[in-house]
Design an enzyme around this catalytic site. Structure first.
Site, short mmCIF file in Angstrom:
data_model
loop_
_atom_site.label_atom_id
_atom_site.label_comp_id
_atom_site.label_asym_id
_atom_site.label_seq_id
_atom_site.Cartn_x
_atom_site.Cartn_y
_atom_site.Cartn_z
NE ARG A 40 -3.85 -2.18 2.27
CZ ARG A 40 -4.77 -2.36 3.19
NH1 ARG A 40 -4.94 -1.47 4.15
NH2 ARG A 40 -5.54 -3.42 3.17
CG ASP A 140 -13.66 5.01 9.46
OD1 ASP A 140 -14.27 3.92 9.45
OD2 ASP A 140 -12.42 5.10 9.38
C1 LIG Z 1 -13.28 -3.37 8.86
S1 LIG Z 1 -13.96 -1.75 8.87
C2 LIG Z 1 -15.55 -2.05 9.59
C3 LIG Z 1 -16.65 -1.31 8.89
C4 LIG Z 1 -18.06 -1.60 9.39
N1 LIG Z 1 -18.21 -1.21 10.78
C5 LIG Z 1 -18.43 -3.04 9.19
O1 LIG Z 1 -18.45 -3.81 10.16
O2 LIG Z 1 -18.70 -3.44 8.06
C6 LIG Z 1 -13.06 -1.01 10.23
C7 LIG Z 1 -13.10 0.51 10.21
O3 LIG Z 1 -12.60 0.99 11.46
C8 LIG Z 1 -11.88 2.18 11.21
N2 LIG Z 1 -10.97 2.46 12.33
C9 LIG Z 1 -9.80 1.85 12.64
N3 LIG Z 1 -9.23 2.43 13.70
C10 LIG Z 1 -10.06 3.43 14.08
C11 LIG Z 1 -10.01 4.40 15.12
N4 LIG Z 1 -8.98 4.48 15.97
N5 LIG Z 1 -11.03 5.28 15.22
C12 LIG Z 1 -12.07 5.23 14.35
N6 LIG Z 1 -12.17 4.34 13.34
C13 LIG Z 1 -11.18 3.45 13.21
C14 LIG Z 1 -11.16 1.90 9.90
O4 LIG Z 1 -10.77 3.09 9.25
C15 LIG Z 1 -12.22 1.10 9.13
O5 LIG Z 1 -12.95 1.92 8.26
#
Ligand SMILES: C[S@@+](CC[C@H](N)C(=O)[O-])C[C@H]1O[C@@H](n2cnc3c(N)ncnc32)[C@H](O)[C@@H]1O
Length: 272
Positions: A40, A140
């Protein structure tokens, strides 16, 4: 191994970068994420015209805009409409006995928006009938995914689980060069406030929520931090509010404040 790569990428480079990402986001990047980092971030080096990872490590430390691009690049954003559908079925059931005129819902870690839009597709028709206003906060850490969520453009095949009537009600089909894509209609997007919010550090929100969805996000944090964030969710929920977690995220059974009411669904009891 690194000799076959376009840019030299040592474990020390990886370690320096993952520490920076961890300090900001709380995401625990294990050693097996080295290849993912390289794949990436090599794109960032090419884009910036940087020729070595040593230089990139420095750049990320000094340049706030690049730091943000870097964090966006290494987060995992996999999501889908109707992911773990039992949660939306439960939410729908809950709405049948909902007594207030506004329901406040938070999709924390909403990625590219499929989760908050799924929430709305499931409950908006009923709520409109009952004159319940629906307010969704979709947050997010990653600013790229938030922009995509806000744009609300998806492949038609991503929403193929919905029947014609639902698709017609909530999505506009693209034509010409936009064929194969669809866009969420304002009836959905106007219920959502999108906001960048980092769950790793304490946040301030001006309202309490009836439901919080934080699914497949805490999985990336260390246990102590997970529990700390769950504590903070407790103070953001109304009494008897419900927290939906991802399939591998559990609240310890001995915590009396939470009642397990279904698969990865927890109700705040007020005890403890
Ligand atoms: C795998 S996705 C999950 C999306 C959705 N909630 C679902 O279950 O389909 C995880 C998300 O968490 C976000 N994320 C990771 N660390 C985070 C943080 N410290 N604060 C807020 N969001 C975060 C990432 O950017 C990503 O978009």
């Amino acid at each position: 191994m690194s000799t076959q790569r376009e840019f030299e990428f040592t474990f020390a480079h990886f370690d320096a970068l993952r520490k920076q990402a961890h300090n900001y986001s709380g995401i625990n990047f294990t050693d097996d994420k080295l290849e993912m980092f390289y794949a990436r971030l090599a794109k960032r080096l090419r884009k910036l015209g940087i020729t070595s990872f040593s230089e990139y490590v420095k750049r990320v430390k000094q340049d706030q805009a690049e730091f943000s691009e870097f964090v966006n690049a290494v987060t995992t954003n996999i999501t889908a409409f109707e992911r773990e559908p039992h949660h939306f079925a439960h939410l729908k059931e809950q709405m049948k006995t909902f007594k207030k005129s506004t329901v406040n819902i938070w999709s924390a870690g909403c990625s590219t928006g499929q989760e908050p839009y799924t929430i709305l597709v499931n409950i908006l028709p009923f709520c409109r009938q009952k004159r319940i206003e629906v307010k969704v906060l979709a947050s997010d850490l990653d600013t790229d995914v938030l922009s995509k969520a806000q744009a609300g453009i998806y492949k038609v095949k991503d929403v193929e689980m919905y029947g014609q009537a639902v698709k017609k009600q909530f999505f506009r089909k693209g034509i010409g060069p936009k064929e194969g894509f669809c866009m969420v209609k304002p009836v959905l997007s106007e219920c959502i406030e999108f906001r960048q919010l980092n769950l790793f550090y304490p946040w301030k929100l001006d309202r309490k929520f009836d439901f919080i969805f934080c699914r497949n996000v805490l999985i990336y944090f260390e246990q102590k931090k997970k529990l700390e964030i769950i504590d903070r969710f407790a103070s953001n929920l109304v009494p008897n509010g419900i927290l939906f977690l991802g399939h591998s995220e559990l609240i310890p059974r001995d915590d009396p404040r939470w009642k397990n009411i279904g698969t990865n669904m927890y109700q705040l009891t007020g005890a403890g």
